[in-house]
Motif scaffolding. Sequence first.
Motif, PDB file in Angstrom:
ATOM      1  N   THR A 109      27.536  35.921  36.611  1.00 23.66           N
ATOM      2  CA  THR A 109      28.687  36.090  35.960  1.00 23.66           C
ATOM      3  C   THR A 109      29.519  37.340  36.224  1.00 23.66           C
ATOM      4  O   THR A 109      28.785  38.259  36.704  1.00 23.66           O
ATOM      5  CB  THR A 109      28.512  35.901  34.488  1.00 23.66           C
ATOM      6  N   LEU A 110      30.720  37.395  35.790  1.00 23.55           N
ATOM      7  CA  LEU A 110      31.371  38.375  36.491  1.00 23.55           C
ATOM      8  C   LEU A 110      30.997  39.866  35.484  1.00 23.55           C
ATOM      9  O   LEU A 110      30.822  40.912  35.802  1.00 23.55           O
ATOM     10  CB  LEU A 110      32.753  38.509  36.012  1.00 23.55           C
ATOM     11  N   LYS A 131      42.235  37.973  40.808  1.00 23.06           N
ATOM     12  CA  LYS A 131      41.967  37.049  39.958  1.00 23.06           C
ATOM     13  C   LYS A 131      43.376  36.683  39.264  1.00 23.06           C
ATOM     14  O   LYS A 131      43.598  35.253  39.049  1.00 23.06           O
ATOM     15  CB  LYS A 131      41.022  37.472  38.688  1.00 23.06           C
ATOM     16  N   GLU A 187      33.872  31.096  38.483  1.00 26.74           N
ATOM     17  CA  GLU A 187      33.279  32.635  38.710  1.00 26.74           C
ATOM     18  C   GLU A 187      32.625  32.714  39.842  1.00 26.74           C
ATOM     19  O   GLU A 187      32.341  33.811  40.369  1.00 26.74           O
ATOM     20  CB  GLU A 187      32.500  32.843  37.334  1.00 26.74           C
ATOM     21  N   LYS A 188      31.729  31.700  40.255  1.00 21.98           N
ATOM     22  CA  LYS A 188      31.220  31.878  41.401  1.00 21.98           C
ATOM     23  C   LYS A 188      31.788  32.165  42.875  1.00 21.98           C
ATOM     24  O   LYS A 188      31.467  32.973  43.416  1.00 21.98           O
ATOM     25  CB  LYS A 188      30.338  30.461  41.987  1.00 21.98           C
ATOM     26  N   LEU A 226      34.725  33.970  42.519  1.00 25.47           N
ATOM     27  CA  LEU A 226      35.088  35.101  42.294  1.00 25.47           C
ATOM     28  C   LEU A 226      33.947  36.332  42.681  1.00 25.47           C
ATOM     29  O   LEU A 226      34.051  37.341  43.313  1.00 25.47           O
ATOM     30  CB  LEU A 226      35.466  35.588  40.828  1.00 25.47           C
TER      31      LEU A 226
END
Length: 532
Positions: free
Chosen positions: A31-32, A362, A374-375, A377
């Motif tokens: 996750t970010l 983003k 999210e993957k 990003l």
Amino acid sequence: MNWIIASSFLLFIGSVAFISLYNSRRKKADTLNRFFLADRKLAFFQVGCGLLFTNINTSTIIGENELVYTHNMTVMAWGITSVLAMLLVSEFIMPMYIRLGISTTPDFLAARYDRSVGKIVSMIFLFGYIINLLPSVLYSGALAMNGLFNFSAAFNVDYSTSIWILVWILGSVGCLFTILGGLKATTISEMLLGMGLFAGGLMLPVFGLKYLGHGSIQQGIHVLLANQKDHFNSIGSSSDPIPFGTLFTGMLLVNLYYWGTEQYIVQQALASKDLKTCQKGIAVACLGKLISPLFLCVPGLIAVHVFAGIQNPAEVFPMLNRLVSPPIISGFIAAIIFGAALTTFNAGLNSSSTLFILNIYKPWLEKRLQIVPEKRLIWSAKLFQIVVCLIAIMIAPLIILVKHGFYTYVQTVNGFFNVPIFTIMFIGLVTRKVPPLAAKIGLTFFIVSYGLTQLVFNIHIHFLHILAILFVITCGIMLLIGKFYPMSVPYQLKTNNLVDLELWKNRHFYAGILILLMILMFVVFSPLVLVK
């Protein structure tokens, strides 16, 4: 002996890498928030070591010892005076950041002014990292490795070629480590290397004094204190790299910027599990800064008595280590220097991708897609890190061409980015109606004016004084714009805290002790004590 040095080096670096990656991979950075901020769960010792060892890199180890060797102890002011700035940041700026729940410092500027100001500052940060921070860390790391292991002679190549090769090795290893582990792995490695730095860094002066005293540490201290006393002076004159007056002008502003605005530093603190932990971590880093001259400056003092007329004074630290340390300790210190380069490089890479992904890529992607995976990003962040790494690798070897000392070059170039950003941050903090237009004009005026003083006109004023003068003028311009063209709706600070906001109750007591120790450091290294 060379195989002992190499074995010690590989054993320590391999152990740190394994422990860091193993612990970080127990919770995959998928996750970010986990990749960029370690889930905001760092303990105070991790925060303190992260702040300290991200700051103390090969640039400072190599550069400060170089200036002590060529001039005197005035260069220690960069680290010692930062204690005051760090305590101010801990008291006033970090509580606001954590209350806002931001991930990057441009997030605050975007909220205070508008998104365009946040994007502009993000671009300035990225530009500074790509052309100055990351290349300088790689160059100083390569220089240190060459001095410690003498690669030029071992592989029978010229000096510039060995620097190119080592820059590629450092950059490739650092990029791979960051991509695999994220901020969590970087922070764990910083904690381990930070403890190693103090252990190894404190051993080097001991071995240096023993060498200086022909086997006697006491005699070595006597030789050090009895000769070349001018090198002990931390009270700089106008002819020194750091005149004493600059401590109260540009240096204070640079330190406030660095500890309160610089993304790759602030990101370490924002990953704290709560505000109290953040403030304790900053105090730990302050204590480390007060101890750090023992390995950032004292080896340079010892080298004054050991080496005469070194062609490249930036090699003072690695040359002294190779000469006076036992092989196993020399390899251990070499590993720390290698790690110091990597941790700052890794933190810079991580922060670069944080700024790009969260503040530029983003928002752009959200305008085109209803849901942004999210993957995707995280994959984009890793790809961006690779691109930034390649650019930094290409720039780094060119630093060999600079004049007036490596460390002075780094700090002078930083002036294009640091205080201009701090200026609009400062006005944003103390006012509520100054508009975005003022921030954009202020940034442009400051950067262009500073560039003219450094690249076009020689006005014979120290660059730190120039930064202070431009800070005052730019603040005046922004306040005038705010008076005649104020925001129609004053800015209101919105709370979006993601962690507990309880303050550290004992912070003022420990802050008083740290400030007292900071003052005593300047007294000891002055004509009142050691220079007498």
